[in-house]
Write an enzyme that holds these catalytic residues in place. Structure first.
Site, PDB file in Angstrom:
ATOM      1  N   ASP A   1       0.843  -1.206   0.000  1.00 58.43           N
ATOM      2  CA  ASP A   1       0.000   0.000   0.000  1.00 58.43           C
ATOM      3  C   ASP A   1       0.877   1.256   0.000  1.00 58.43           C
ATOM      4  O   ASP A   1       0.842   2.031   0.956  1.00 58.43           O
ATOM      5  CB  ASP A   1      -0.956  -0.012   1.214  1.00 58.43           C
ATOM      6  CG  ASP A   1      -0.239  -0.021   2.551  1.00 58.43           C
ATOM      7  OD1 ASP A   1       0.941  -0.459   2.598  1.00 58.43           O
ATOM      8  OD2 ASP A   1      -0.831   0.427   3.551  1.00 58.43           O
TER       9      ASP A   1
ATOM     10  N   ASP B   1       6.761   1.171   1.949  1.00 51.96           N
ATOM     11  CA  ASP B   1       6.439   0.195   0.895  1.00 51.96           C
ATOM     12  C   ASP B   1       7.261   0.513  -0.357  1.00 51.96           C
ATOM     13  O   ASP B   1       7.745  -0.405  -1.035  1.00 51.96           O
ATOM     14  CB  ASP B   1       4.961   0.283   0.500  1.00 51.96           C
ATOM     15  CG  ASP B   1       4.022   0.040   1.654  1.00 51.96           C
ATOM     16  OD1 ASP B   1       3.503  -1.066   1.799  1.00 51.96           O
ATOM     17  OD2 ASP B   1       3.788   0.996   2.416  1.00 51.96           O
TER      18      ASP B   1
ATOM     19  N   PHE C   1      -0.688  -0.659  12.570  1.00 54.43           N
ATOM     20  CA  PHE C   1      -1.610  -0.189  11.531  1.00 54.43           C
ATOM     21  C   PHE C   1      -2.129  -1.288  10.596  1.00 54.43           C
ATOM     22  O   PHE C   1      -3.346  -1.389  10.363  1.00 54.43           O
ATOM     23  CB  PHE C   1      -0.943   0.925  10.707  1.00 54.43           C
ATOM     24  CG  PHE C   1      -1.804   1.414   9.574  1.00 54.43           C
ATOM     25  CD1 PHE C   1      -2.843   2.304   9.801  1.00 54.43           C
ATOM     26  CD2 PHE C   1      -1.599   0.958   8.272  1.00 54.43           C
ATOM     27  CE1 PHE C   1      -3.652   2.733   8.765  1.00 54.43           C
ATOM     28  CE2 PHE C   1      -2.403   1.389   7.230  1.00 54.43           C
ATOM     29  CZ  PHE C   1      -3.433   2.280   7.476  1.00 54.43           C
TER      30      PHE C   1
ATOM     31  N   HIS D   1       9.702  -0.050   8.029  1.00 55.96           N
ATOM     32  CA  HIS D   1       9.037  -1.313   8.363  1.00 55.96           C
ATOM     33  C   HIS D   1       9.049  -2.342   7.228  1.00 55.96           C
ATOM     34  O   HIS D   1       9.494  -3.473   7.384  1.00 55.96           O
ATOM     35  CB  HIS D   1       7.568  -1.053   8.727  1.00 55.96           C
ATOM     36  CG  HIS D   1       7.349   0.001   9.741  1.00 55.96           C
ATOM     37  ND1 HIS D   1       7.531  -0.195  11.084  1.00 55.96           N
ATOM     38  CD2 HIS D   1       6.937   1.292   9.617  1.00 55.96           C
ATOM     39  CE1 HIS D   1       7.227   0.906  11.748  1.00 55.96           C
ATOM     40  NE2 HIS D   1       6.877   1.825  10.880  1.00 55.96           N
ATOM     41  N   ASP D   2       8.466  -1.932   6.089  1.00 57.23           N
ATOM     42  CA  ASP D   2       8.175  -2.901   5.030  1.00 57.23           C
ATOM     43  C   ASP D   2       9.445  -3.452   4.383  1.00 57.23           C
ATOM     44  O   ASP D   2       9.476  -4.601   3.926  1.00 57.23           O
ATOM     45  CB  ASP D   2       7.279  -2.250   3.965  1.00 57.23           C
ATOM     46  CG  ASP D   2       5.946  -1.834   4.559  1.00 57.23           C
ATOM     47  OD1 ASP D   2       5.576  -2.359   5.628  1.00 57.23           O
ATOM     48  OD2 ASP D   2       5.274  -0.983   3.948  1.00 57.23           O
TER      49      ASP D   2
HETATM   50  C1  BDR Z   1       2.970  -0.248   8.554  1.00 59.54           C
HETATM   51  O1  BDR Z   1       1.865   0.642   8.361  1.00 59.54           O
HETATM   52  C2  BDR Z   1       2.102   1.486   7.258  1.00 59.54           C
HETATM   53  O2  BDR Z   1       1.893   2.813   7.595  1.00 59.54           O
HETATM   54  C3  BDR Z   1       3.513   1.230   6.797  1.00 59.54           C
HETATM   55  O3  BDR Z   1       3.564   1.280   5.379  1.00 59.54           O
HETATM   56  C4  BDR Z   1       3.821  -0.150   7.311  1.00 59.54           C
HETATM   57  O4  BDR Z   1       3.415  -1.144   6.410  1.00 59.54           O
HETATM   58  C5  BDR Z   1       3.674   0.111   9.824  1.00 59.54           C
HETATM   59  O5  BDR Z   1       2.785   0.030  10.897  1.00 59.54           O
HETATM   60 CA    CA Z   2       2.824  -0.614   4.151  1.00 61.71          CA
END
Ligand code: BDR
Ligand code: CA
Length: 311
Positions: free
Chosen positions: A11, A16, A166, A239-240
């Site tokens: 997303d 990402d 999230f 994160h991703d």
């Molecule tokens: C995740 O939530 C999104 O905002 C970021 O792209 C990541 O996948 C982190 O909590």
């Molecule tokens: Ca993401």
């Protein structure tokens, strides 16, 4: 070495986008396609962003398929407070010239999985709506998934509420479907991603590498403002990209095999991933849960790979 065939279900979203670039720049990985989902922004925007990033690096050959434009049962909620109005605020990326393939992401996933010569690793980095729909609608194709390495959840913290991360919070019903699927699932949660921060010094190094490094530097500038103001972090979690890095370099994230159950309840606990870390229940073990990361190795890999676009 035969590269691992992967599909990125995402997303975009700053992290990402960086995960996508890392996948493209990693010879250990063969990216069969990108599927998009509503999450950080609306489906229309996350799809456009996937195309924009691929076009920026001349990889229009990678198919993009648009998927679910809302969670299974919850209201749609987008994270513009982190990723901005476009979902990829910061750099002046032009609108895409290309389009997604005609197939819905769920059909694209099914067709690609069935056609692949060997089992495929699925890397979901957004809400799990598309993956859950795939499991329900195309169980034969889902059986062709080798691993699911997802970014989402946490053992002990939250970022959208005190209890929840999230991606899981956005579509908890879909997430529970994935964790209870019986497939090989690895969960890369906040406990891990918050240990590996991309700092302004890293961003500076990337900018010096050239055009793609500068793009990532500009993404960082926008994205880092939120993490600095909200958490006081000296850098930002990407994160991703950690999920992609763990597939490219297995072992980068330390994992423990544990039971994970997703809370599908009310607002207070919605989306919490209960990880039975101390084995207090008889819940079946269903995931390799990330507990630690070699942060330096991850950041070095990320910087090296992003810089390789400009070499
Ligand atoms: C995740 O939530 C999104 O905002 C970021 O792209 C990541 O996948 C982190 O909590
Ligand atoms: Ca993401």
């Amino acid at each position: 070495m035969t590269p691992t065939q992967i599909i990125l279900d995402c997303d975009p979203g700053h992290d990402d986008a960086i995960a996508l670039l890392l996948a493209l720049a990693s010879p250990e990985l063969d990216l069969l396609g990108v599927t998009t989902v509503s999450g950080n922004q609306t489906l229309e925007k996350t799809t456009a962003n996937a195309l924009r990033v691929l076009e920026f690096v001349g990889r229009e050959d990678v198919p993009v398929a648009a998927g679910a434009d809302r969670p299974l049962v919850r209201e749609r909620f987008v994270a513009s407070y982190v990723h901005g109005e476009t979902g990829l605020d910061g750099p002046a990326l032009p609108p895409p010239t290309g389009s997604p393939v005609e197939a819905h992401a769920v059909s694209f996933l099914a067709e690609t999985l069935l056609a692949a010569p060997r089992p495929v690793t699925l890397i979901p980095t957004g809400p799990l709506t598309n993956v859950s729909l795939l499991l329900s609608l195309h169980p034969d194709a889902a059986a062709r998934i080798d691993h699911i390495v997802l970014m989402g959840g946490a053992i002990a913290e939250g970022n959208v509420t005190p209890a929840a991360e999230f991606n899981i919070w956005a579509d908890p019903e879909a997430a529970q479907r994935v964790f209870s699927s019986g497939l090989d699932v690895t969960m890369i949660g906040l406990d891990v991603t918050h240990q590996a921060l991309l700092t302004p010094a890293h961003a500076e190094r990337l900018r010096r590498a050239g055009r793609v490094g500068t793009l990532v530097g500009e993404l960082f500038d926008f994205y880092h403002r939120f993490h600095h103001e909200t958490y006081g972090f000296p850098g930002s979690p990407v994160h991703d990209a950690v999920a992609v890095a763990h597939v490219a370099r297995p072992g980068l994230v330390e994992t423990s095999d544990r039971a994970v159950v997703v809370d599908r309840g009310g607002e207070l606990s919605r989306g919490r991933t209960y990880v039975d870390l101390w084995r207090r229940t008889d819940w079946p073990v269903n995931a390799h849960v990330g507990t630690g990361i070699d942060a330096d190795a991850f950041l070095e890999l990320l910087l090296e790979r992003i810089s390789s676009f400009d070499a």
